[in-house]
Design a protein around this motif. Structure first.
Motif, PDB file in Angstrom:
ATOM      1  N   ALA A 299       0.838  -1.201   0.000  1.00  0.00           N
ATOM      2  CA  ALA A 299       0.000   0.000   0.000  1.00  0.00           C
ATOM      3  C   ALA A 299       0.871   1.250   0.000  1.00  0.00           C
ATOM      4  O   ALA A 299       2.083   1.185   0.250  1.00  0.00           O
ATOM      5  N   VAL A 300       0.240   2.373  -0.306  1.00  0.00           N
ATOM      6  CA  VAL A 300       0.890   3.676  -0.152  1.00  0.00           C
ATOM      7  C   VAL A 300      -0.040   4.563   0.666  1.00  0.00           C
ATOM      8  O   VAL A 300      -1.270   4.383   0.650  1.00  0.00           O
ATOM      9  N   GLU A 301       0.562   5.515   1.388  1.00  0.00           N
ATOM     10  CA  GLU A 301      -0.219   6.427   2.213  1.00  0.00           C
ATOM     11  C   GLU A 301       0.319   7.836   2.033  1.00  0.00           C
ATOM     12  O   GLU A 301       1.534   8.042   2.018  1.00  0.00           O
ATOM     13  N   TYR A 302      -0.601   8.792   1.876  1.00  0.00           N
ATOM     14  CA  TYR A 302      -0.191  10.195   1.816  1.00  0.00           C
ATOM     15  C   TYR A 302      -1.377  11.062   2.211  1.00  0.00           C
ATOM     16  O   TYR A 302      -2.489  10.575   2.387  1.00  0.00           O
ATOM     17  N   THR A 303      -1.106  12.352   2.364  1.00  0.00           N
ATOM     18  CA  THR A 303      -2.125  13.236   2.933  1.00  0.00           C
ATOM     19  C   THR A 303      -3.142  13.729   1.910  1.00  0.00           C
ATOM     20  O   THR A 303      -4.181  14.264   2.289  1.00  0.00           O
ATOM     21  N   GLY A 304      -2.850  13.600   0.622  1.00  0.00           N
ATOM     22  CA  GLY A 304      -3.761  14.091  -0.404  1.00  0.00           C
ATOM     23  C   GLY A 304      -4.958  13.177  -0.598  1.00  0.00           C
ATOM     24  O   GLY A 304      -5.097  12.118   0.021  1.00  0.00           O
ATOM     25  N   THR A 305      -5.845  13.581  -1.492  1.00  0.00           N
ATOM     26  CA  THR A 305      -7.053  12.814  -1.793  1.00  0.00           C
ATOM     27  C   THR A 305      -6.763  11.763  -2.843  1.00  0.00           C
ATOM     28  O   THR A 305      -6.167  12.051  -3.885  1.00  0.00           O
ATOM     29  N   ARG A 306      -7.172  10.526  -2.594  1.00  0.00           N
ATOM     30  CA  ARG A 306      -6.946   9.441  -3.543  1.00  0.00           C
ATOM     31  C   ARG A 306      -7.968   9.499  -4.671  1.00  0.00           C
ATOM     32  O   ARG A 306      -9.162   9.701  -4.459  1.00  0.00           O
ATOM     33  N   ASP A 307      -7.505   9.340  -5.929  1.00  0.00           N
ATOM     34  CA  ASP A 307      -8.408   9.216  -7.071  1.00  0.00           C
ATOM     35  C   ASP A 307      -7.726   8.319  -8.092  1.00  0.00           C
ATOM     36  O   ASP A 307      -6.823   7.555  -7.738  1.00  0.00           O
ATOM     37  N   GLU A 308      -8.115   8.398  -9.331  1.00  0.00           N
ATOM     38  CA  GLU A 308      -7.595   7.464 -10.334  1.00  0.00           C
ATOM     39  C   GLU A 308      -6.331   7.960 -11.015  1.00  0.00           C
ATOM     40  O   GLU A 308      -5.847   7.340 -11.963  1.00  0.00           O
ATOM     41  N   THR A 309      -5.776   9.073 -10.573  1.00  0.00           N
ATOM     42  CA  THR A 309      -4.525   9.582 -11.132  1.00  0.00           C
ATOM     43  C   THR A 309      -3.438   9.539 -10.064  1.00  0.00           C
ATOM     44  O   THR A 309      -3.737   9.564  -8.864  1.00  0.00           O
ATOM     45  N   PRO A 310      -2.184   9.461 -10.475  1.00  0.00           N
ATOM     46  CA  PRO A 310      -1.109   9.431  -9.478  1.00  0.00           C
ATOM     47  C   PRO A 310      -1.123  10.690  -8.624  1.00  0.00           C
ATOM     48  O   PRO A 310      -1.563  11.762  -9.056  1.00  0.00           O
ATOM     49  N   ALA A 311      -0.683  10.561  -7.394  1.00  0.00           N
ATOM     50  CA  ALA A 311      -0.623  11.707  -6.491  1.00  0.00           C
ATOM     51  C   ALA A 311       0.275  12.791  -7.067  1.00  0.00           C
ATOM     52  O   ALA A 311       1.278  12.510  -7.723  1.00  0.00           O
ATOM     53  N   THR A 312      -0.110  14.028  -6.822  1.00  0.00           N
ATOM     54  CA  THR A 312       0.748  15.145  -7.227  1.00  0.00           C
ATOM     55  C   THR A 312       1.848  15.337  -6.189  1.00  0.00           C
ATOM     56  O   THR A 312       1.741  14.875  -5.044  1.00  0.00           O
ATOM     57  N   LEU A 313       2.867  16.056  -6.576  1.00  0.00           N
ATOM     58  CA  LEU A 313       3.955  16.329  -5.642  1.00  0.00           C
ATOM     59  C   LEU A 313       3.445  17.118  -4.434  1.00  0.00           C
ATOM     60  O   LEU A 313       3.867  16.887  -3.299  1.00  0.00           O
ATOM     61  N   LEU A 314       2.503  18.021  -4.667  1.00  0.00           N
ATOM     62  CA  LEU A 314       1.942  18.812  -3.574  1.00  0.00           C
ATOM     63  C   LEU A 314       1.242  17.914  -2.559  1.00  0.00           C
ATOM     64  O   LEU A 314       1.344  18.120  -1.345  1.00  0.00           O
TER      65      LEU A 314
END
Length: 362
Positions: A299-314
């Motif tokens: 799995a991966v975890e980050y603070t942004g919102t998950r959707d069908e595109t890769p996470a942005t750097l922000l």
């Protein structure tokens, strides 16, 4: 060198005007009587004897009193020893002045401010030579050329190298073959900026270029401070520019040295149900032990919102974590400066995929 110029230099070295004139005339005419030397030079006859005796006292001539006083020039290798000593003192003084000019002003800890770009660049060359895992470089083509041999050596010993290369819009970037063997990824930057080198997320060499009065540099050997430069490189010097050279493999194994790149690289594959196996190399945050674990990325975890595109750097700026299972234990994995994860990873290697995916190493 013309006689007038030589006479001026001898005056500056301590010869009186008459001494310089008599000495030059003696060198040109060879052994001469005092009266002959007075005629050949501009020294008055009434002064020639005192001038010659002064030159003898200084070791530049030898006097013989036969029918008339005769002067012989002393071999320059012996006569000019005092001049050479004076020149040497001047050279030492020049070096001391330059050293003091280039010496860093210590600000405390492991951060120094220096006054000249050359000081930063010379230090950067050493930093490249000592890098072990990762280099991030923002530079011009000329600067890269000056670092080429050091970059090639780092590349050959396995250091991952990311280059942000400044090429003005009206110019053509170097061909890919010119960049091969010195960087794994090169992005063409069209806006000018500072020189920046980061090594292993610990050391930073930063310098402005422009009018000499505005020139300064910063040398860092501290993770917390280098971290700010690291994010400056990612956001301002890398993320927004196009790749012009890519030496990364299109097939596994893939190597990641940035946790943000790893999260973006494997996120969609995990969402699609792929099984991803590989290794995590780094240290345990609990006790500082070096680790090399083999297992599965789950799995991966980050603070942004998950959707069908890769996470942005922000979205990855606050938290970017990979969840990894090895030997029936689940670990959270962060980057080299991980603050909350179990493992601070230097490298993450994807070795096996259950199906074809669009993972790209960076």
């Amino acid at each position: 060198m013309e006689s007038d110029e030589l006479r001026t230099i001898l005056n500056e070295a301590g010869f009186s005007p008459y001494e310089a004139d008599a000495y030059i005339s003696l060198l040109e005419t060879g052994p001469s009587s005092a009266s002959e030397l007075a005629t050949a030079s501009a020294v008055p006859r009434a002064r020639i004897y005192d001038v010659l005796r002064s030159l003898e006292d200084e070791g530049y001539v030898t006097l013989y009193d036969r029918d008339t006083l005769t002067a012989h020039p002393v071999d320059p290798s012996d006569a000019l020893s005092s001049l050479r000593s004076t020149v040497s003192r001047f050279e030492n003084a020049i070096n001391a002045i330059e050293d003091r000019y280039e010496a860093p002003d210590e600000l405390g800890g492991e951060v120094s401010v220096v006054r000249r770009f050359r000081t930063v660049f010379d230090h950067a060359r050493t930093v490249v030579s000592n890098a072990e895992n990762h280099l991030q470089l923002a530079a011009t083509d000329t600067q890269v050329e000056r670092l080429r041999s050091a970059l090639r050596a780092a590349y050959e010993r396995g250091v991952r190298i990311h280059l942000s290369l400044f090429v003005p819009p009206e110019e053509t970037p170097p061909a890919s073959e010119e960049l091969r063997g010195i960087s794994h990824e090169v992005r063409r930057r069209t806006l000018p900026g500072p020189f920046l080198l980061l090594a292993d997320r610990q050391q930073a060499c930063y310098a402005t270029r422009g009018r000499r009065t505005n020139e300064y540099g910063v040398l860092v050997d501290d993770y917390a401070t280098a971290y700010a430069f690291h994010w400056y490189f990612l956001t301002r010097l890398r993320e927004v520019y196009d790749v012009v050279h890519d030496a990364r493999s299109a097939e596994a194994p893939f190597t990641f040295v940035e946790i943000t790149d790893c999260v973006r690289g494997i996120e969609l594959a995990l969402d699609a149900g792929a099984t991803i196996r590989g290794r995590v190399i780094g240290r345990s945050r609990a006790d500082g032990r070096r680790l090399s674990l083999s297992g599965e990325f789950v799995a991966v975890e980050y603070t942004g919102t998950r959707d069908e595109t890769p996470a942005t750097l922000l979205e990855l700026a606050a938290k970017a974590t990979v969840v990894f299972e090895a030997d029936d234990t689940r670990y959270t994995v962060g980057g080299p400066g991980a603050a909350i994860e179990d493992i601070a990873a230097d490298r993450i290697v994807v070795e096996e995929l259950s199906e074809a995916t669009d993972i790209r190493p960076v």
